[in-house]
Design a protein around this motif. Structure first.
Motif, PDB file in Angstrom:
ATOM      1  N   SER A 119       0.868  -1.172   0.000  1.00  0.00           N
ATOM      2  CA  SER A 119       0.000   0.000   0.000  1.00  0.00           C
ATOM      3  C   SER A 119       0.905   1.223   0.000  1.00  0.00           C
ATOM      4  N   PRO A 120       0.366   2.384  -0.328  1.00  0.00           N
ATOM      5  CA  PRO A 120       1.188   3.595  -0.238  1.00  0.00           C
ATOM      6  C   PRO A 120       1.775   3.783   1.166  1.00  0.00           C
ATOM      7  N   HIS A 121       1.013   3.439   2.197  1.00  0.00           N
ATOM      8  CA  HIS A 121       1.502   3.571   3.568  1.00  0.00           C
ATOM      9  C   HIS A 121       2.693   2.653   3.820  1.00  0.00           C
ATOM     10  N   LYS A 122       2.641   1.413   3.346  1.00  0.00           N
ATOM     11  CA  LYS A 122       3.754   0.480   3.531  1.00  0.00           C
ATOM     12  C   LYS A 122       5.000   0.955   2.787  1.00  0.00           C
ATOM     13  N   LEU A 123       4.820   1.475   1.586  1.00  0.00           N
ATOM     14  CA  LEU A 123       5.960   1.990   0.827  1.00  0.00           C
ATOM     15  C   LEU A 123       6.589   3.179   1.537  1.00  0.00           C
ATOM     16  N   ARG A 124       5.755   4.046   2.062  1.00  0.00           N
ATOM     17  CA  ARG A 124       6.231   5.219   2.798  1.00  0.00           C
ATOM     18  C   ARG A 124       7.017   4.777   4.025  1.00  0.00           C
ATOM     19  N   HIS A 125       6.470   3.819   4.754  1.00  0.00           N
ATOM     20  CA  HIS A 125       7.141   3.299   5.945  1.00  0.00           C
ATOM     21  C   HIS A 125       8.486   2.673   5.567  1.00  0.00           C
ATOM     22  N   PHE A 126       8.501   1.908   4.504  1.00  0.00           N
ATOM     23  CA  PHE A 126       9.740   1.286   4.032  1.00  0.00           C
ATOM     24  C   PHE A 126      10.779   2.346   3.684  1.00  0.00           C
ATOM     25  N   LEU A 127      10.361   3.392   2.947  1.00  0.00           N
ATOM     26  CA  LEU A 127      11.289   4.439   2.537  1.00  0.00           C
ATOM     27  C   LEU A 127      11.919   5.129   3.742  1.00  0.00           C
ATOM     28  N   PHE A 128      11.102   5.546   4.710  1.00  0.00           N
ATOM     29  CA  PHE A 128      11.647   6.267   5.862  1.00  0.00           C
ATOM     30  C   PHE A 128      12.491   5.352   6.748  1.00  0.00           C
ATOM     31  N   THR A 129      12.119   4.088   6.856  1.00  0.00           N
ATOM     32  CA  THR A 129      12.942   3.127   7.610  1.00  0.00           C
ATOM     33  C   THR A 129      14.287   2.966   6.918  1.00  0.00           C
ATOM     34  N   TRP A 130      14.260   2.836   5.605  1.00  0.00           N
ATOM     35  CA  TRP A 130      15.495   2.678   4.839  1.00  0.00           C
ATOM     36  C   TRP A 130      16.385   3.910   4.986  1.00  0.00           C
ATOM     37  N   LEU A 131      15.785   5.104   4.896  1.00  0.00           N
ATOM     38  CA  LEU A 131      16.570   6.332   5.051  1.00  0.00           C
ATOM     39  C   LEU A 131      17.234   6.394   6.418  1.00  0.00           C
ATOM     40  N   LYS A 132      16.498   6.021   7.472  1.00  0.00           N
ATOM     41  CA  LYS A 132      17.060   6.016   8.825  1.00  0.00           C
ATOM     42  C   LYS A 132      18.231   5.047   8.909  1.00  0.00           C
ATOM     43  N   LYS A 133      18.086   3.862   8.327  1.00  0.00           N
ATOM     44  CA  LYS A 133      19.154   2.863   8.379  1.00  0.00           C
ATOM     45  C   LYS A 133      20.375   3.303   7.589  1.00  0.00           C
ATOM     46  N   GLN A 134      20.191   4.208   6.629  1.00  0.00           N
ATOM     47  CA  GLN A 134      21.313   4.739   5.858  1.00  0.00           C
ATOM     48  C   GLN A 134      22.009   5.868   6.605  1.00  0.00           C
ATOM     49  N   GLY A 135      21.454   6.244   7.753  1.00  0.00           N
ATOM     50  CA  GLY A 135      22.078   7.279   8.563  1.00  0.00           C
ATOM     51  C   GLY A 135      21.585   8.685   8.295  1.00  0.00           C
ATOM     52  N   VAL A 136      20.511   8.820   7.531  1.00  0.00           N
ATOM     53  CA  VAL A 136      19.965  10.149   7.257  1.00  0.00           C
ATOM     54  C   VAL A 136      19.370  10.701   8.542  1.00  0.00           C
ATOM     55  N   ASP A 137      19.713  11.920   8.867  1.00  0.00           N
ATOM     56  CA  ASP A 137      19.268  12.553  10.106  1.00  0.00           C
ATOM     57  C   ASP A 137      17.763  12.814  10.094  1.00  0.00           C
ATOM     58  N   ASP A 138      17.153  12.698  11.280  1.00  0.00           N
ATOM     59  CA  ASP A 138      15.718  12.950  11.427  1.00  0.00           C
ATOM     60  C   ASP A 138      15.320  14.326  10.920  1.00  0.00           C
ATOM     61  N   ALA A 139      16.190  15.306  11.111  1.00  0.00           N
ATOM     62  CA  ALA A 139      15.878  16.675  10.686  1.00  0.00           C
ATOM     63  C   ALA A 139      15.659  16.756   9.176  1.00  0.00           C
ATOM     64  N   LEU A 140      16.301  15.877   8.427  1.00  0.00           N
ATOM     65  CA  LEU A 140      16.128  15.863   6.981  1.00  0.00           C
ATOM     66  C   LEU A 140      14.916  15.036   6.551  1.00  0.00           C
ATOM     67  N   ILE A 141      14.569  14.024   7.335  1.00  0.00           N
ATOM     68  CA  ILE A 141      13.437  13.158   7.004  1.00  0.00           C
ATOM     69  C   ILE A 141      12.114  13.791   7.416  1.00  0.00           C
ATOM     70  N   GLN A 142      12.097  14.437   8.564  1.00  0.00           N
ATOM     71  CA  GLN A 142      10.865  14.930   9.178  1.00  0.00           C
ATOM     72  C   GLN A 142       9.991  15.792   8.256  1.00  0.00           C
ATOM     73  N   PRO A 143      10.536  16.742   7.517  1.00  0.00           N
ATOM     74  CA  PRO A 143       9.661  17.561   6.667  1.00  0.00           C
ATOM     75  C   PRO A 143       8.910  16.758   5.605  1.00  0.00           C
ATOM     76  N   TYR A 144       9.493  15.663   5.162  1.00  0.00           N
ATOM     77  CA  TYR A 144       8.872  14.844   4.118  1.00  0.00           C
ATOM     78  C   TYR A 144       7.955  13.765   4.678  1.00  0.00           C
ATOM     79  N   SER A 145       8.080  13.501   5.970  1.00  0.00           N
ATOM     80  CA  SER A 145       7.345  12.393   6.573  1.00  0.00           C
ATOM     81  C   SER A 145       5.904  12.737   6.898  1.00  0.00           C
ATOM     82  N   GLY A 146       5.622  14.018   7.079  1.00  0.00           N
ATOM     83  CA  GLY A 146       4.275  14.409   7.484  1.00  0.00           C
ATOM     84  C   GLY A 146       4.082  14.370   8.980  1.00  0.00           C
ATOM     85  N   HIS A 147       5.105  13.979   9.725  1.00  0.00           N
ATOM     86  CA  HIS A 147       5.025  13.951  11.179  1.00  0.00           C
ATOM     87  C   HIS A 147       5.301  15.343  11.727  1.00  0.00           C
TER      88      HIS A 147
END
Length: 73
Positions: free
Chosen positions: A15-43
């Motif tokens: 589902s779009p939600h599962k893909l979104r979750h996968f993307l943000f989990t993958w970004l975190k595991k790659q070491g991308v900082d929360d400050a860079l992920i947060q604006p795109y996450s909708g949180h």
């Protein structure tokens, strides 16, 4: 989504939600900082991103085994 997952030979339903979750989990595991992920996450806050930080038990076990294998005892 079902049409494309079938074409790709993916057995698990996506589902779009599962893909979104996968993307943000993958970004975190790659070491991308929360400050860079947060604006795109909708949180609203970075604390809400903690859900993407959790490793699966199998991944945690693999990492544990890898690190313990290097333990100098």
């Amino acid at each position: 989504m079902a049409k494309y997952t079938n074409k790709a030979g993916i057995k698990q339903q996506l589902s779009p939600h599962k893909l979104r979750h996968f993307l943000f989990t993958w970004l975190k595991k790659q070491g991308v900082d929360d400050a860079l992920i947060q604006p795109y996450s909708g949180h609203e806050s970075r604390q809400a991103l903690e859900v993407y930080s959790k490793l699966a038990i199998t991944e945690a076990q693999e990492k544990y085994d890898e690190v313990m294998g290097k333990f100098p005892v």
